[in-house]
Design a protein around this motif. Structure first.
Motif, PDB file in Angstrom:
ATOM      1  N   ALA A 148      24.433 -51.545  11.159  1.00  0.00           N
ATOM      2  CA  ALA A 148      24.181 -51.753   9.733  1.00  0.00           C
ATOM      3  C   ALA A 148      23.095 -50.808   9.230  1.00  0.00           C
ATOM      4  O   ALA A 148      23.195 -50.242   8.135  1.00  0.00           O
ATOM      5  CB  ALA A 148      23.777 -53.205   9.479  1.00  0.00           C
ATOM      6  N   VAL A 149      22.054 -50.626  10.037  1.00  0.00           N
ATOM      7  CA  VAL A 149      20.974 -49.711   9.658  1.00  0.00           C
ATOM      8  C   VAL A 149      21.489 -48.276   9.637  1.00  0.00           C
ATOM      9  O   VAL A 149      21.205 -47.506   8.703  1.00  0.00           O
ATOM     10  CB  VAL A 149      19.785 -49.847  10.629  1.00  0.00           C
ATOM     11  CG1 VAL A 149      18.731 -48.780  10.348  1.00  0.00           C
ATOM     12  CG2 VAL A 149      19.177 -51.232  10.540  1.00  0.00           C
ATOM     13  N   ARG A 150      22.269 -47.932  10.645  1.00  0.00           N
ATOM     14  CA  ARG A 150      22.778 -46.562  10.731  1.00  0.00           C
ATOM     15  C   ARG A 150      23.682 -46.225   9.542  1.00  0.00           C
ATOM     16  O   ARG A 150      23.589 -45.152   8.955  1.00  0.00           O
ATOM     17  CB  ARG A 150      23.526 -46.374  12.053  1.00  0.00           C
ATOM     18  CG  ARG A 150      24.015 -44.949  12.286  1.00  0.00           C
ATOM     19  CD  ARG A 150      24.516 -44.773  13.697  1.00  0.00           C
ATOM     20  NE  ARG A 150      23.415 -44.787  14.649  1.00  0.00           N
ATOM     21  CZ  ARG A 150      23.341 -45.596  15.701  1.00  0.00           C
ATOM     22  NH1 ARG A 150      24.305 -46.461  15.926  1.00  0.00           N
ATOM     23  NH2 ARG A 150      22.313 -45.534  16.518  1.00  0.00           N
ATOM     24  N   ARG A 151      24.565 -47.157   9.180  1.00  0.00           N
ATOM     25  CA  ARG A 151      25.460 -46.877   8.069  1.00  0.00           C
ATOM     26  C   ARG A 151      24.697 -46.800   6.747  1.00  0.00           C
ATOM     27  O   ARG A 151      24.983 -45.938   5.905  1.00  0.00           O
ATOM     28  CB  ARG A 151      26.558 -47.937   7.978  1.00  0.00           C
ATOM     29  CG  ARG A 151      27.613 -47.607   6.918  1.00  0.00           C
ATOM     30  CD  ARG A 151      28.825 -48.499   7.022  1.00  0.00           C
ATOM     31  NE  ARG A 151      29.815 -48.171   6.008  1.00  0.00           N
ATOM     32  CZ  ARG A 151      30.736 -47.221   6.114  1.00  0.00           C
ATOM     33  NH1 ARG A 151      30.798 -46.488   7.215  1.00  0.00           N
ATOM     34  NH2 ARG A 151      31.598 -46.996   5.141  1.00  0.00           N
ATOM     35  N   ALA A 152      23.725 -47.667   6.549  1.00  0.00           N
ATOM     36  CA  ALA A 152      22.931 -47.615   5.325  1.00  0.00           C
ATOM     37  C   ALA A 152      22.159 -46.305   5.231  1.00  0.00           C
ATOM     38  O   ALA A 152      22.072 -45.694   4.154  1.00  0.00           O
ATOM     39  CB  ALA A 152      21.969 -48.802   5.272  1.00  0.00           C
ATOM     40  N   ALA A 153      21.599 -45.848   6.351  1.00  0.00           N
ATOM     41  CA  ALA A 153      20.882 -44.570   6.357  1.00  0.00           C
ATOM     42  C   ALA A 153      21.830 -43.416   6.069  1.00  0.00           C
ATOM     43  O   ALA A 153      21.499 -42.476   5.340  1.00  0.00           O
ATOM     44  CB  ALA A 153      20.186 -44.369   7.702  1.00  0.00           C
ATOM     45  N   ALA A 163      14.645 -47.780   6.040  1.00  0.00           N
ATOM     46  CA  ALA A 163      13.688 -48.556   6.836  1.00  0.00           C
ATOM     47  C   ALA A 163      12.965 -49.576   5.969  1.00  0.00           C
ATOM     48  O   ALA A 163      12.787 -50.739   6.368  1.00  0.00           O
ATOM     49  CB  ALA A 163      12.686 -47.623   7.508  1.00  0.00           C
ATOM     50  N   LEU A 164      12.547 -49.150   4.783  1.00  0.00           N
ATOM     51  CA  LEU A 164      11.871 -50.069   3.868  1.00  0.00           C
ATOM     52  C   LEU A 164      12.785 -51.240   3.497  1.00  0.00           C
ATOM     53  O   LEU A 164      12.368 -52.407   3.515  1.00  0.00           O
ATOM     54  CB  LEU A 164      11.430 -49.324   2.614  1.00  0.00           C
ATOM     55  CG  LEU A 164      10.744 -50.160   1.529  1.00  0.00           C
ATOM     56  CD1 LEU A 164       9.462 -50.798   2.060  1.00  0.00           C
ATOM     57  CD2 LEU A 164      10.455 -49.301   0.296  1.00  0.00           C
ATOM     58  N   GLU A 173      21.323 -57.114   1.228  1.00  0.00           N
ATOM     59  CA  GLU A 173      20.913 -55.903   0.505  1.00  0.00           C
ATOM     60  C   GLU A 173      21.172 -54.662   1.347  1.00  0.00           C
ATOM     61  O   GLU A 173      21.592 -53.621   0.836  1.00  0.00           O
ATOM     62  CB  GLU A 173      19.432 -56.001   0.129  1.00  0.00           C
ATOM     63  CG  GLU A 173      19.149 -56.999  -0.967  1.00  0.00           C
ATOM     64  CD  GLU A 173      17.661 -57.213  -1.193  1.00  0.00           C
ATOM     65  OE1 GLU A 173      17.282 -57.494  -2.347  1.00  0.00           O
ATOM     66  OE2 GLU A 173      16.877 -57.109  -0.207  1.00  0.00           O
ATOM     67  N   LEU A 174      20.940 -54.777   2.649  1.00  0.00           N
ATOM     68  CA  LEU A 174      21.190 -53.641   3.540  1.00  0.00           C
ATOM     69  C   LEU A 174      22.683 -53.336   3.600  1.00  0.00           C
ATOM     70  O   LEU A 174      23.099 -52.172   3.516  1.00  0.00           O
ATOM     71  CB  LEU A 174      20.653 -53.954   4.938  1.00  0.00           C
ATOM     72  CG  LEU A 174      20.700 -52.820   5.959  1.00  0.00           C
ATOM     73  CD1 LEU A 174      19.729 -51.702   5.569  1.00  0.00           C
ATOM     74  CD2 LEU A 174      20.366 -53.335   7.353  1.00  0.00           C
TER      75      LEU A 174
END
Length: 507
Positions: A148-153, A163-164, A173-174
């Protein structure tokens, strides 16, 4: 947060080879940050501060360096604010004002902090915090799924903002971060292979495409509005009016294109890379005309294509921009792949990129679906000096100053050596220990950071080519230099010459 805490973490990350240990150290740092510092710290960790390059060179940095502070007092916010001032200071009197800002900053920094700041400003920061590792650390610090973090980035194009959001926002939200035409996304990257046929063994049926020696561009169009971004997602629209004109002429309403732009000579061959890059360094239009070549399309008229197979995306690209698609062929035949590779080299390009036809567009990732193949050039050069390392190389002589022989004295004393670049890449721990001992035996003088040596040691260096440069007296600099081995069997008088290296420049 004190800058000292960030510097200590970067040293710890650089001193270990363990990916898990790197992630743990970075995640611990991220958890301790105030929200206002998160984006700035992430930018510093990946050596891309949120302000981008602020126009400080090594001469300006050297001139600003004075006695370091005895105790740490600078905060991350202090450094971020100073970078902001350096970025916006322009006009009459700006040179003196920028120098004063830099002197105040370095005077408040400890010796380790000064080295860190210099690395940030000169683009030579080596923290060991690769973006992929830091993405994992963000996920751990935020307790979010790494995918999820990777796709959002990927879709936001900004790991700092991601990151924020991951750390201070909600999971919903992510997950809501999506592809937006006009907002750049991280570019997909390629692994490497020794040959086109070897790459094809990994990818299976693939699009074998010319690898151009140009500048990566990502182009967004919404109606008649066109925006162009670099590989690092900096906007350069106003510098590339000819690319804007081409994209406005395509039969689409909204589109995101990935490709390259480069200058061509009168025969249609590629001009030197530096001529292309010169257009990215000034606001005014230059005489050099840049031609766009596209190899992917991520969105068209309301339809996201990121998760579609490459074969589908190529079909769309051929329909909307047939005259601007990078040359290549789809094949599963190794002989065909090798022929395309030879054709690309014969046309003056770098090599080929072999892309699996069924692959999605995995922005920001360097996987096995895209594999670049280009020849490696090796030259025997002479070590002129060596810089002390940092992080896990602290206490060792690491970064080599490399010189080419100048037998006729065209650029200095006859029989002397002309500096053509530096490298710390490719040096094993064994070589690191050996050269630290050996170069101190050959020392002729030193400063706090560098040991100059007798020019007697020959090292074989692999490069991707050379480029024009005013930084060194020979007018060239090595591209992507890395150490292959030391040549005990050769004397310095047998090193390759500056004339040999200059011959690599395209006429």
């Amino acid at each position: 947060m004190l800058l000292d805490e960030l510097v200590k973490t970067t040293d710890a990350v650089a001193s270990t080879r363990s990916r898990l240990a790197k992630v743990d150290a970075l995640a611990d740092l991220l958890r301790r940050l105030e929200p206002a510092d998160i984006a700035a710290v992430v930018g510093l960790l990946i050596a891309r501060p949120r302000q981008g390059r602020v126009g400080i060179g090594w001469r300006g940095m050297t001139a600003a360096m004075g006695e370091p502070a005895a105790e740490p007092s600078l905060t991350v916010a202090d450094l971020d604010a100073a970078l902001e001032r350096l970025l916006v200071t322009a006009g009459a009197g700006s040179t003196a004002e920028r120098a004063a800002t830099l002197r105040l900053l370095t005077a408040a920094a400890t010796e380790r902090e000064q080295a860190f700041i210099a690395g940030v400003l000169l683009g030579e920061l080596r923290t060991g915090a690769l973006e992929d590792v830091l993405t994992d650390a963000v996920a751990r610090a935020a307790d979010r799924p790494v995918d999820a973090v990777r796709r959002a980035a990927m879709l936001s194009g900004d790991l700092g903002r991601t990151a924020l959001l991951a750390i201070t926002g909600t999971a919903a939200e992510l997950d809501a971060v999506g592809l937006v035409v006009g907002r750049p996304v991280q570019p997909m990257l390629a692994a490497t292979a020794a040959s086109a046929s070897a790459a094809l063994e990994v990818t299976g049926e693939a699009s074998v495409e010319y690898k151009l020696d140009g500048a990566r561009i990502q182009v967004h169009r919404v109606g008649d509005e066109v925006r162009i971004y670099t590989r690092t997602l900096a906007e350069v629209t106003h510098r590339l009016p000819e690319v804007v004109e081409v994209v406005r002429g395509l039969p689409v309403r909204d589109v995101i294109l990935d490709g390259e732009t480069l200058a061509l000579d009168e025969d249609g061959g590629p001009r030197p890379f530096q001529e292309t890059m010169s257009r990215f360094g000034a606001d005014a239009a230059r005489a050099t005309v840049l031609h766009p070549w596209f190899f992917d399309v991520l969105h068209i008229d309301g339809r996201d294509l990121l998760d579609e197979p490459l074969a589908t995306r190529i079909g769309v690209l051929e329909r909307i921009a047939p005259g601007h698609r990078i040359p290549g062929e789809i094949t599963a035949d190794a002989a065909v792949a090798e022929r395309v590779s030879r054709d690309a080299l014969a046309a003056g390009h770098e090599g080929v990129v072999v892309k699996a036809v069924g692959s999605a567009y995995a922005a920001g990732r360097r996987g096995s679906n895209w594999i670049k193949v280009k020849p490696v050039l090796t030259y025997d050069l002479v070590v002129l000096a060596c810089e002390w390392g940092s992080g896990r190389r602290t206490g060792f002589l690491s970064n080599l100053h490399l010189g080419a022989l100048d037998p006729a004295g065209e650029f200095g004393e006859p029989g002397g050596y002309v500096m053509v670049g530096k490298t710390f890449k490719g040096i094993t721990d064994v070589l690191l220990r050996w050269q630290t001992e050996r170069f101190q035996e050959l020392e002729v003088r030193r400063t706090a950071g560098t040991v100059w040596v007798e020019p007697v040691t020959v090292v074989e260096i692999a490069i991707d080519g050379v480029q024009q440069s005013s930084r060194y007296p020979g007018g060239i600099a090595l591209r992507f230099a890395r150490v292959k081995r030391y040549r005990d069997d050769k004397t310095a008088a047998e090193a390759d010459t500056i004339q040999t290296l200059r011959a690599l420049l395209r006429p």
